[in-house]
Design a protein around this motif. Structure first.
Motif, PDB file in Angstrom:
ATOM      1  N   SER A  63       0.822  -1.203   0.000  1.00  0.00           N
ATOM      2  CA  SER A  63       0.000   0.000   0.000  1.00  0.00           C
ATOM      3  C   SER A  63       0.860   1.259   0.000  1.00  0.00           C
ATOM      4  CB  SER A  63      -0.921   0.002   1.219  1.00  0.00           C
ATOM      5  OG  SER A  63      -1.623   1.228   1.327  1.00  0.00           O
ATOM      6  N   LYS A  64       0.335   2.333  -0.575  1.00  0.00           N
ATOM      7  CA  LYS A  64       1.025   3.615  -0.565  1.00  0.00           C
ATOM      8  C   LYS A  64       0.829   4.340   0.768  1.00  0.00           C
ATOM      9  CE  LYS A  64       0.730   4.306  -5.566  1.00  0.00           C
ATOM     10  NZ  LYS A  64       0.210   5.168  -6.663  1.00  0.00           N
ATOM     11  N   LYS A  65      -0.127   3.875   1.561  1.00  0.00           N
ATOM     12  CA  LYS A  65      -0.403   4.502   2.849  1.00  0.00           C
ATOM     13  C   LYS A  65       0.497   3.899   3.931  1.00  0.00           C
ATOM     14  CE  LYS A  65      -5.243   5.460   1.710  1.00  0.00           C
ATOM     15  NZ  LYS A  65      -6.657   5.223   2.093  1.00  0.00           N
ATOM     16  N   TRP A  66       1.201   4.762   4.639  1.00  0.00           N
ATOM     17  CA  TRP A  66       2.135   4.296   5.654  1.00  0.00           C
ATOM     18  C   TRP A  66       1.429   3.581   6.797  1.00  0.00           C
ATOM     19  CZ3 TRP A  66       7.077   3.424   5.426  1.00  0.00           C
ATOM     20  CH2 TRP A  66       7.834   4.065   4.455  1.00  0.00           C
ATOM     21  N   LEU A  67       0.185   3.945   7.095  1.00  0.00           N
ATOM     22  CA  LEU A  67      -0.545   3.286   8.174  1.00  0.00           C
ATOM     23  C   LEU A  67      -0.684   1.791   7.897  1.00  0.00           C
ATOM     24  CD1 LEU A  67      -2.188   3.383  10.785  1.00  0.00           C
ATOM     25  CD2 LEU A  67      -4.207   3.956   9.395  1.00  0.00           C
ATOM     26  N   PHE A  68      -1.043   1.440   6.674  1.00  0.00           N
ATOM     27  CA  PHE A  68      -1.188   0.033   6.305  1.00  0.00           C
ATOM     28  C   PHE A  68       0.167  -0.684   6.335  1.00  0.00           C
ATOM     29  CE2 PHE A  68      -5.168   1.621   4.493  1.00  0.00           C
ATOM     30  CZ  PHE A  68      -6.049   0.629   4.889  1.00  0.00           C
ATOM     31  N   ARG A  69       1.214   0.008   5.919  1.00  0.00           N
ATOM     32  CA  ARG A  69       2.551  -0.598   5.958  1.00  0.00           C
ATOM     33  C   ARG A  69       2.983  -0.888   7.393  1.00  0.00           C
ATOM     34  NH1 ARG A  69       6.174   2.886   1.570  1.00  0.00           N
ATOM     35  NH2 ARG A  69       4.917   2.404  -0.274  1.00  0.00           N
ATOM     36  N   ILE A  70       2.692   0.055   8.281  1.00  0.00           N
ATOM     37  CA  ILE A  70       3.055  -0.134   9.697  1.00  0.00           C
ATOM     38  C   ILE A  70       2.264  -1.296  10.298  1.00  0.00           C
ATOM     39  CG2 ILE A  70       2.951   0.932  11.987  1.00  0.00           C
ATOM     40  CD1 ILE A  70       3.491   3.637  10.558  1.00  0.00           C
ATOM     41  N   ILE A  71       0.955  -1.339   9.986  1.00  0.00           N
ATOM     42  CA  ILE A  71       0.117  -2.441  10.487  1.00  0.00           C
ATOM     43  C   ILE A  71       0.631  -3.776   9.962  1.00  0.00           C
ATOM     44  CG2 ILE A  71      -2.191  -3.466  10.400  1.00  0.00           C
ATOM     45  CD1 ILE A  71      -3.321  -0.616  10.332  1.00  0.00           C
ATOM     46  N   ALA A  72       1.039  -3.807   8.680  1.00  0.00           N
ATOM     47  CA  ALA A  72       1.567  -5.042   8.087  1.00  0.00           C
ATOM     48  C   ALA A  72       2.840  -5.481   8.800  1.00  0.00           C
ATOM     49  CB  ALA A  72       1.846  -4.829   6.602  1.00  0.00           C
ATOM     50  N   GLY A  73       3.732  -4.543   9.084  1.00  0.00           N
ATOM     51  CA  GLY A  73       4.971  -4.876   9.792  1.00  0.00           C
ATOM     52  C   GLY A  73       4.708  -5.402  11.188  1.00  0.00           C
ATOM     53  N   LEU A  74       3.784  -4.754  11.891  1.00  0.00           N
ATOM     54  CA  LEU A  74       3.412  -5.218  13.235  1.00  0.00           C
ATOM     55  C   LEU A  74       2.743  -6.587  13.166  1.00  0.00           C
ATOM     56  CD1 LEU A  74       1.997  -1.901  14.797  1.00  0.00           C
ATOM     57  CD2 LEU A  74       4.115  -3.080  15.421  1.00  0.00           C
ATOM     58  N   GLY A  75       1.957  -6.790  12.131  1.00  0.00           N
ATOM     59  CA  GLY A  75       1.280  -8.071  11.967  1.00  0.00           C
ATOM     60  C   GLY A  75       2.256  -9.218  11.800  1.00  0.00           C
ATOM     61  N   PHE A  76       3.268  -9.040  10.972  1.00  0.00           N
ATOM     62  CA  PHE A  76       4.294 -10.069  10.785  1.00  0.00           C
ATOM     63  C   PHE A  76       5.047 -10.334  12.098  1.00  0.00           C
ATOM     64  CE2 PHE A  76       4.197  -9.082   6.122  1.00  0.00           C
ATOM     65  CZ  PHE A  76       3.890 -10.361   5.714  1.00  0.00           C
ATOM     66  N   PHE A  77       5.339  -9.263  12.816  1.00  0.00           N
ATOM     67  CA  PHE A  77       6.063  -9.391  14.085  1.00  0.00           C
ATOM     68  C   PHE A  77       5.242 -10.195  15.102  1.00  0.00           C
ATOM     69  CE2 PHE A  77       7.057  -7.740  18.361  1.00  0.00           C
ATOM     70  CZ  PHE A  77       8.409  -8.059  18.421  1.00  0.00           C
ATOM     71  N   ILE A  78       3.958  -9.886  15.186  1.00  0.00           N
ATOM     72  CA  ILE A  78       3.077 -10.594  16.133  1.00  0.00           C
ATOM     73  C   ILE A  78       2.919 -12.052  15.733  1.00  0.00           C
ATOM     74  CG2 ILE A  78       0.703 -10.729  16.999  1.00  0.00           C
ATOM     75  CD1 ILE A  78       0.619  -7.641  16.774  1.00  0.00           C
ATOM     76  N   LEU A  79       2.744 -12.302  14.438  1.00  0.00           N
ATOM     77  CA  LEU A  79       2.596 -13.684  13.970  1.00  0.00           C
ATOM     78  C   LEU A  79       3.807 -14.529  14.343  1.00  0.00           C
ATOM     79  CD1 LEU A  79       1.039 -13.520  10.371  1.00  0.00           C
ATOM     80  CD2 LEU A  79      -0.018 -14.410  12.445  1.00  0.00           C
TER      81      LEU A  79
END
Length: 343
Positions: A63-79
């Motif tokens: 995504s071009k939106k940084w919010l979605f990128r941050i959520i994606a990074g946190l999601g991988f970390f939590i997984l």
């Protein structure tokens, strides 16, 4: 649902169907001990859940939106951080209660072995998700490319078949660069979009004579033109400096492209003889200066009638605009000035 999301979902569904089919076939045909079907479904469900989350986070990562990128990074970390405790709880505690025990009671629990199996399984899931998003992205880009090329071809055919009345535009399209615009099929997405945008603007110039546009719109098309010139002649062949007054100041449609017609017809264009475009803000006025090295061979081959400048001056006079156009030579340099007054 946009196209990339659609292709991602379709690819993901296809992968899930293939996974379940493969598990069932391998279990029935090649396994030494056939595993009950409900166990196969349970294992497949665990794979699918983690797979879907990974696909989702990879998609958000694009995504071009940084919010979605941050959520994606946190999601991988939590997984990753919750993989071992969560899967241990599901496999060792929850599944046996549902009569879905994967390990025999007489086999001692080996933590290292269990973690290795989980890591290999998660690596498979992650690779599958990467392949899914990559394939979806490839299909999406090829689809967009074909649609844009189709749109470009239609515009090119319209301009080729059209009897162009605008003098400077007719001359511009007869130059080598104009022919390239009417025939080329660029590979890069940006060049395709710029060519489509510029040709569409040419259509506006032809059909909306004596029409006014904002200086923002005209400068954007000038920059688009410059970008395509750089692609054709080289990055250092056009140099633009200065800032223009952004706003709703109205100027004739195509006026800032008029000097480029003269340059393409009569100038040398190379890294050693670049086109210089300077924008100077003065008190209540903005001066656009185009400078180029004169090519005497071109000058002798194409006699200038000055019709394009005369026609533009008529439009300026008719619309009662405070704009001055003048040209002159400085040794072997051709200078084209457009002075926007009372800005």
């Amino acid at each position: 649902m946009n196209s990339l999301k659609l292709y991602t979902v379709i690819t993901a569904i296809f992968w899930i169907v293939v996974l379940y089919t493969a598990l069932v076939v391998v279990n029935k045909s090649y396994a030494n001990e056939v595993v009950p079907y409900k166990h196969v479904v349970a294992v497949g469900a665990l794979y699918t859940i983690y797979y879907c989350f990974n696909v989702l986070f990879l998609y958000w990562g694009l995504s071009k939106k940084w919010l979605f990128r941050i959520i994606a990074g946190l999601g991988f970390f939590i997984l990753f951080c919750t993989l071992f405790p969560f899967m241990y709880y599901i496999i060792q505690e929850v599944m046996p209660r549902l009569d879905l025990q994967l390990f025999s009671d007489d086999v001692p629990y080996d933590k290292v072995y269990f973690q290795r199996r989980l890591i290999s399984a998660y690596a498979f899931v992650l690779i599958s998700a990467l392949l899914t998003v990559s394939i979806a992205l490839f299909i999406y880009r090829r689809r967009i490319y074909k649609l844009q090329i189709s749109e470009l071809i239609k515009l090119q055919e319209k301009l080729v078949s059209k009897d162009i009345k605008t003098h400077f535009l007719k001359n511009l399209l007869s130059t080598n660069f104009g022919i390239i615009l009417l025939q080329s099929k660029p590979e890069q997405k940006k060049n395709i979009q710029n060519t489509i945008g510029l040709l569409a603007y040419f259509m506006r110039i032809e059909s909306e004579t004596e029409y006014l546009v904002s200086i923002d719109d005209e400068v954007n098309e000038l920059k688009r033109f410059i970008g395509l010139l750089k692609q054709y002649y080289g990055e250092m062949t056009v140099k633009l400096i200065g800032e223009y007054p952004k706003g709703s100041y109205l100027i004739p449609l195509g006026i800032l492209l008029l000097p480029l017609e003269n340059i393409l017809k009569y100038a040398k264009i190379s890294n050693n003889s670049p086109i210089h475009i300077a924008i100077q803000l003065r008190q209540n006025e903005c001066l656009f200066t185009f400078k180029s090295m004169i090519d005497n061979y071109k000058v002798n081959s194409y006699k200038s009638s000055g019709t394009g400048i005369k026609n533009m001056n008529k439009i300026i006079e008719m619309l009662q605009l405070n704009i001055e156009i003048n040209t002159h030579k400085e040794n072997e340099i051709f200078v084209f000035n457009i002075n926007l007054k009372h800005i």
